[in-house]
Design a protein around this motif. Structure first.
Motif, PDB file in Angstrom:
ATOM      1  N   ASP A 418      55.002 112.203  18.550  1.00 58.02           N
ATOM      2  CA  ASP A 418      55.545 110.845  18.568  1.00 58.02           C
ATOM      3  C   ASP A 418      54.454 109.798  18.757  1.00 58.02           C
ATOM      4  O   ASP A 418      54.650 108.623  18.411  1.00 58.02           O
ATOM      5  CB  ASP A 418      56.619 110.710  19.657  1.00 58.02           C
ATOM      6  CG  ASP A 418      56.129 111.045  21.048  1.00 58.02           C
ATOM      7  OD1 ASP A 418      55.497 112.089  21.217  1.00 58.02           O
ATOM      8  OD2 ASP A 418      56.392 110.260  21.972  1.00 58.02           O
ATOM      9  N   HIS A 419      53.274 110.191  19.259  1.00 62.02           N
ATOM     10  CA  HIS A 419      52.181 109.240  19.425  1.00 62.02           C
ATOM     11  C   HIS A 419      51.439 108.982  18.122  1.00 62.02           C
ATOM     12  O   HIS A 419      50.550 108.117  18.093  1.00 62.02           O
ATOM     13  CB  HIS A 419      51.217 109.738  20.502  1.00 62.02           C
ATOM     14  CG  HIS A 419      51.739 109.559  21.893  1.00 62.02           C
ATOM     15  ND1 HIS A 419      51.176 108.715  22.816  1.00 62.02           N
ATOM     16  CD2 HIS A 419      52.809 110.110  22.517  1.00 62.02           C
ATOM     17  CE1 HIS A 419      51.853 108.758  23.946  1.00 62.02           C
ATOM     18  NE2 HIS A 419      52.844 109.611  23.791  1.00 62.02           N
ATOM     19  N   PHE A 420      51.819 109.681  17.057  1.00 63.49           N
ATOM     20  CA  PHE A 420      51.274 109.380  15.734  1.00 63.49           C
ATOM     21  C   PHE A 420      52.078 108.292  15.025  1.00 63.49           C
ATOM     22  O   PHE A 420      51.766 107.937  13.894  1.00 63.49           O
ATOM     23  CB  PHE A 420      51.227 110.654  14.875  1.00 63.49           C
ATOM     24  CG  PHE A 420      50.132 111.599  15.267  1.00 63.49           C
ATOM     25  CD1 PHE A 420      48.913 111.597  14.601  1.00 63.49           C
ATOM     26  CD2 PHE A 420      50.304 112.489  16.304  1.00 63.49           C
ATOM     27  CE1 PHE A 420      47.894 112.466  14.963  1.00 63.49           C
ATOM     28  CE2 PHE A 420      49.295 113.378  16.679  1.00 63.49           C
ATOM     29  CZ  PHE A 420      48.085 113.354  15.996  1.00 63.49           C
ATOM     30  N   ASP A 421      53.096 107.784  15.684  1.00 61.82           N
ATOM     31  CA  ASP A 421      53.885 106.674  15.163  1.00 61.82           C
ATOM     32  C   ASP A 421      52.969 105.458  14.997  1.00 61.82           C
ATOM     33  O   ASP A 421      52.318 105.041  15.956  1.00 61.82           O
ATOM     34  CB  ASP A 421      55.013 106.365  16.154  1.00 61.82           C
ATOM     35  CG  ASP A 421      55.970 105.296  15.648  1.00 61.82           C
ATOM     36  OD1 ASP A 421      55.617 104.554  14.710  1.00 61.82           O
ATOM     37  OD2 ASP A 421      57.079 105.192  16.216  1.00 61.82           O
ATOM     38  N   PRO A 422      52.886 104.858  13.791  1.00 56.07           N
ATOM     39  CA  PRO A 422      52.020 103.685  13.603  1.00 56.07           C
ATOM     40  C   PRO A 422      52.353 102.529  14.539  1.00 56.07           C
ATOM     41  O   PRO A 422      51.492 101.672  14.795  1.00 56.07           O
ATOM     42  CB  PRO A 422      52.267 103.304  12.141  1.00 56.07           C
ATOM     43  CG  PRO A 422      52.732 104.559  11.493  1.00 56.07           C
ATOM     44  CD  PRO A 422      53.527 105.296  12.532  1.00 56.07           C
ATOM     45  N   ALA A 423      53.580 102.512  15.059  1.00 60.82           N
ATOM     46  CA  ALA A 423      53.956 101.438  15.983  1.00 60.82           C
ATOM     47  C   ALA A 423      53.263 101.572  17.334  1.00 60.82           C
ATOM     48  O   ALA A 423      53.237 100.612  18.115  1.00 60.82           O
ATOM     49  CB  ALA A 423      55.475 101.435  16.185  1.00 60.82           C
ATOM     50  N   ASN A 424      52.697 102.733  17.615  1.00 62.67           N
ATOM     51  CA  ASN A 424      51.992 102.951  18.877  1.00 62.67           C
ATOM     52  C   ASN A 424      50.551 102.472  18.715  1.00 62.67           C
ATOM     53  O   ASN A 424      49.740 103.109  18.039  1.00 62.67           O
ATOM     54  CB  ASN A 424      52.021 104.435  19.254  1.00 62.67           C
ATOM     55  CG  ASN A 424      51.428 104.717  20.627  1.00 62.67           C
ATOM     56  OD1 ASN A 424      50.593 103.967  21.122  1.00 62.67           O
ATOM     57  ND2 ASN A 424      51.852 105.807  21.241  1.00 62.67           N
ATOM     58  N   THR A 425      50.243 101.361  19.335  1.00 64.91           N
ATOM     59  CA  THR A 425      48.896 100.787  19.224  1.00 64.91           C
ATOM     60  C   THR A 425      48.061 101.014  20.477  1.00 64.91           C
ATOM     61  O   THR A 425      46.950 100.501  20.573  1.00 64.91           O
ATOM     62  CB  THR A 425      48.989  99.282  18.941  1.00 64.91           C
ATOM     63  OG1 THR A 425      49.698  98.641  20.018  1.00 64.91           O
ATOM     64  CG2 THR A 425      49.706  99.009  17.628  1.00 64.91           C
ATOM     65  N   VAL A 426      48.604 101.764  21.435  1.00 67.61           N
ATOM     66  CA  VAL A 426      47.911 101.981  22.706  1.00 67.61           C
ATOM     67  C   VAL A 426      47.329 103.390  22.777  1.00 67.61           C
ATOM     68  O   VAL A 426      46.139 103.583  23.052  1.00 67.61           O
ATOM     69  CB  VAL A 426      48.851 101.720  23.891  1.00 67.61           C
ATOM     70  CG1 VAL A 426      48.116 101.939  25.213  1.00 67.61           C
ATOM     71  CG2 VAL A 426      49.411 100.311  23.835  1.00 67.61           C
ATOM     72  N   THR A 427      48.177 104.393  22.544  1.00 67.69           N
ATOM     73  CA  THR A 427      47.724 105.791  22.482  1.00 67.69           C
ATOM     74  C   THR A 427      48.234 106.393  21.173  1.00 67.69           C
ATOM     75  O   THR A 427      48.851 107.446  21.153  1.00 67.69           O
ATOM     76  CB  THR A 427      48.249 106.601  23.681  1.00 67.69           C
ATOM     77  OG1 THR A 427      49.680 106.471  23.742  1.00 67.69           O
ATOM     78  CG2 THR A 427      47.646 106.106  24.984  1.00 67.69           C
TER      79      THR A 427
END
Length: 459
Positions: A418-427
């Motif tokens: 789920d951290h490969f989601d482009p919406a995640n700009t932190v981790t």
């Protein structure tokens, strides 16, 4: 140390752990850390060993207390290192004589204490998930979680052995002769959860049609977290094989902690998993909540995965030291990769190489290999953990990575799908890419868990 949070219901059951047992366990790992050299004897006073290691534990291991006296800090190779069980400040760590070497620190006791996880086994401290908390550890109390102290102890022994043999003792090499290795892993907790935050925001703002559309796309499988193939392709672009840890249960734990939002046994999922394997990925068990103390449940979840399954990592990094090592051993896993602190990156057992956990119930090393977890994406920015800004992540990790490279160890990286989601700009993807590029720039060998087992575990 802090007061007990939740006392474990599992009683202490430990075999007699003699000085001979501790010495054998420590030397087993010392010799695994280096390439073979001429025979040399390492022992305690009275054994006429070529390398003599002091005994200074003062009966600590007979008392079954979780914490020893405070360490004494000594300089070793330009750094300050904490030494449990002496020597006193101002005394030398090592004396080199003709054909002999005297180690004045009780490195056997200190290394055994940290590597075996003694503090976890005999402590009653547990957090709300039943885990031994970082706040209760000696690593936290004395500030050395990001230093592999046992490797430093082994370097003292290495110096003694090199003096006696006149030969250089080289750290073991990894796949293709690389100085160090990296194990890139992905715990798959959720495939269909990316819609929840934007749907909630749309609902709160009264955008009902948008809320409905977001939910329908997720139900149709169009979800940013339903991305296993894309995750594999991303890791492969950086030269790394992916190891996916798959949950086998959809039932919430008794305390409400979620497990999977997908069914690993579904025919479509089974096809996807086989395709991932065929294109070079490794599949391992992500033991659901409760399996760390339930062998039958863990066995059922292992059987749900296609192909040969060698590895495990428990969901939420669950680990009950009084039960889990024996359970993993009995279920025939080749390796586990649970042992890291969720609260902080670094070295939970103060060691940067794979090792065989100690089974206190039997008084012997386990047969499976523990590939310690060094850094998890959630650790870096979770509200309960470190809360690093994106630009702070790689600079914070570099000293730890340099330690692993220095000692020829394995860096285990956990980046959830789920951290490969482009919406995640932190981790998210950008931070993953920066870390992977750093590893590549340092000529690391990217390996799967099974490759590490094949390369490191003794026959």
């Amino acid at each position: 140390m802090p007061a007990s949070i939740i006392a474990p219901a599992v009683p202490v059951a430990a075999a007699s752990i003699s000085s001979e047992v501790r010495l054998a366990y420590v030397l087993q790992h010392f010799w695994q850390a280096y390439e073979p050299t001429s025979p040399v004897t390492i022992g305690v006073p009275g054994q006429q060993a070529q390398v003599e290691v002091a005994v200074a534990d003062a009966g600590f291991f007979d008392q079954r207390q979780p914490y020893p006296p405070a360490p004494i800090w000594h300089e070793w190779q330009g750094r300050e290192v904490p030494f449990f069980f002496g020597p006193a400040a101002g005394q030398p760590l090592l004396t080199l004589q003709s054909g002999r070497a005297l180690v004045h620190a009780d490195l056997v006791s200190a290394a055994f204490y940290l590597l075996s996880g003694w503090q976890e086994y005999f402590s009653e401290e547990r957090d709300q998930h039943g885990r031994f908390p970082y706040a209760a550890s000696v690593q936290h109390q004395y500030g050395f979680v990001d230093v592999p102290v046992v490797n430093c102890y082994f370097e003292v022994l290495r110096t003694a052995v090199e003096h006696v043999t006149g030969e250089q003792l080289r750290p073991r090499r990894w796949l293709g002769g690389a100085k160090w290795a990296a194990f890139v892993t992905h715990d798959v907790d959720s495939l269909f959860g990316s819609w929840k935050a934007p749907a909630k925001a749309a609902l709160q703002q009264g955008r009902l049609l948008e809320t409905f559309q977001i939910a329908m796309r997720s139900l149709a499988g169009v979800d940013a977290w339903n991305n296993l193939e894309a995750v594999q392709a991303t890791a492969r672009k950086h030269g790394a094989p992916s190891t996916f840890f798959m949950l086998g249960s959809t039932q919430k734990a008794a305390n409400g902690t979620p497990n999977a939002d997908y069914r690993v046994s579904a025919p479509g999922m089974q096809r996807r998993l086989r395709n991932l394997q065929a294109s070079g990925a490794e599949l391992s068990v992500h033991g659901s909540i409760g399996t760390a103390t339930d062998a039958a449940k863990l066995r059922r979840e292992k059987q749900l995965l296609p192909g040969t399954v060698s590895g495990n990592r428990f969901h939420y990094l669950s680990w009950e030291p009084r039960l889990t090592p024996g359970l993993v051993d009995a279920e025939g896993f080749g390796y586990d990769s649970t042992l890291g602190f969720p609260e902080h990156f670094g070295f939970r057992n103060s060691y940067c190489l794979p090792f065989q956990p100690f089974n206190f119930a039997t008084g012997r090393a386990c047969s499976f290999l523990e590939i310690p977890l060094n850094v998890m994406d959630a650790t870096l920015h979770h509200p309960s953990y470190l809360q690093l800004a994106p630009q702070e992540i790689l600079p914070a990790l570099e000293p730890m990575l340099q330690e692993i490279e220095r000692f020829g160890g394995v860096c285990t990286l956990l980046w959830h799908n789920d951290h490969f989601d482009p919406a995640n700009t932190v981790t998210g993807p950008r931070q993953f890419a920066a870390l992977m590029e750093y590893l590549r720039s340092r000529n690391v060998a990217f390996m799967t868990g099974q490759q590490i087992v094949n390369d490191q575990k003794p026959s």
